[in-house]
Scaffold this active site. Structure first.
Site, PDB file in Angstrom:
ATOM      1  N   LYS A   1      55.802  40.462  19.844  1.00  0.00           N
ATOM      2  CA  LYS A   1      54.910  41.433  19.201  1.00  0.00           C
ATOM      3  C   LYS A   1      55.170  42.800  19.832  1.00  0.00           C
ATOM      4  O   LYS A   1      54.457  43.232  20.727  1.00  0.00           O
ATOM      5  CB  LYS A   1      53.442  41.026  19.376  1.00  0.00           C
ATOM      6  CG  LYS A   1      52.992  39.920  18.455  1.00  0.00           C
ATOM      7  CD  LYS A   1      51.478  39.766  18.495  1.00  0.00           C
ATOM      8  CE  LYS A   1      50.930  39.554  17.111  1.00  0.00           C
ATOM      9  NZ  LYS A   1      49.456  39.525  17.097  1.00  0.00           N
TER      10      LYS A   1
ATOM     11  N   ARG B   1      51.151  29.487  13.695  1.00  0.00           N
ATOM     12  CA  ARG B   1      51.204  30.871  13.213  1.00  0.00           C
ATOM     13  C   ARG B   1      52.361  31.007  12.235  1.00  0.00           C
ATOM     14  O   ARG B   1      53.512  30.788  12.592  1.00  0.00           O
ATOM     15  CB  ARG B   1      51.377  31.852  14.390  1.00  0.00           C
ATOM     16  CG  ARG B   1      51.342  33.312  13.936  1.00  0.00           C
ATOM     17  CD  ARG B   1      51.187  34.265  15.092  1.00  0.00           C
ATOM     18  NE  ARG B   1      52.355  34.341  15.936  1.00  0.00           N
ATOM     19  CZ  ARG B   1      52.393  34.991  17.105  1.00  0.00           C
ATOM     20  NH1 ARG B   1      51.306  35.578  17.571  1.00  0.00           N
ATOM     21  NH2 ARG B   1      53.492  35.031  17.807  1.00  0.00           N
TER      22      ARG B   1
ATOM     23  N   SER C   1      41.227  37.473  19.287  1.00  0.00           N
ATOM     24  CA  SER C   1      42.082  38.309  20.128  1.00  0.00           C
ATOM     25  C   SER C   1      41.354  39.599  20.482  1.00  0.00           C
ATOM     26  O   SER C   1      40.787  40.253  19.601  1.00  0.00           O
ATOM     27  CB  SER C   1      43.380  38.658  19.399  1.00  0.00           C
ATOM     28  OG  SER C   1      44.154  37.507  19.168  1.00  0.00           O
TER      29      SER C   1
END
Length: 213
Positions: free
Chosen positions: A140, A42, A111
């Protein structure tokens, strides 16, 4: 690339926030040595060229350890580097559109936060689901919280494997017991650790206990 759901036991998501004087490749190899079974690259800040360079390095490492290599969000780059698959969120491209682009051989992860999203993702070609955030996480901060009950309902509503993500660590992972997940996805629990290899080994043991229960 088809995969066994057992490969989702310890799903590592990279984060260069804690690199300091080490390279991402060094950190990833430590995680792989510790037993990480699935790896997602990521990158939110790298330009396309750097991202491609990094992805080729990490892909080579994953190949050496026979671990599936997934790119987060960037379908074009996943195809360019020959990744095993790609993972997309609800705000990214539709699962069906991604599947059309990558074909049937690449892995597609999606997701989700609700049963409806989960069923829709499966219907549109997802191979596995990432569900979260299941615990409060600094990685997050704006992520939606998913309760244990919803996580369990999602696992029961779909036939594809589910991975829990978000704030999971050594202290709370056992709270996911009985949910039906196939594994856990970890970021800081692995990459913020002083000993990535040792922490990966420990979290793999705990994940196996959660999944078997």
């Amino acid at each position: 690339m088809r995969f066994d759901k057992k490969q989702l036991l310890l799903y590592a998501v990279t984060d260069r926030s804690w690199l300091k004087d080490r390279t991402l490749s060094m950190e990833v190899e430590e995680a792989l040595k510790g037993g990480v079974t699935f790896l997602q690259l990521r990158e939110k800040e790298l330009g396309e060229n750097r991202f491609l360079e990094e992805s080729l390095k990490i892909k080579a490492l994953c190949r050496n350890y026979n671990v599936p290599f997934i790119i987060n969000d960037n379908v074009k780059l996943a195809l360019a580097c020959g990744a095993d698959g790609v993972h997309v969120g609800q705000s990214d491209m539709k699962a069906s559109d991604v599947r059309d682009l990558i074909g049937q051989d690449m892995i597609l992860g999606v997701s989700v936060q609700t049963v409806e999203q989960a069923v829709d993702a499966e219907d549109n070609g997802a191979d596995y689901l990432g569900v979260g955030t299941v615990f409060v996480t600094a990685t997050k901060a704006d992520a939606d919280f998913v309760s244990y009950e919803t996580l369990k309902s999602i696992c029961h509503a779909v036939s594809i494997p589910v991975v829990a993500i978000g704030g999971i660590n050594e202290e709370n992972i056992m709270e996911l017991t009985g949910s039906g997940i196939a594994g856990v996805a970890l970021v800081s629990a692995i990459f913020a650790s002083k000993s990535i290899k040792a922490k990966s080994k420990r979290m793999l043991q705990l994940s196996e206990r959660v999944v078997k229960s």
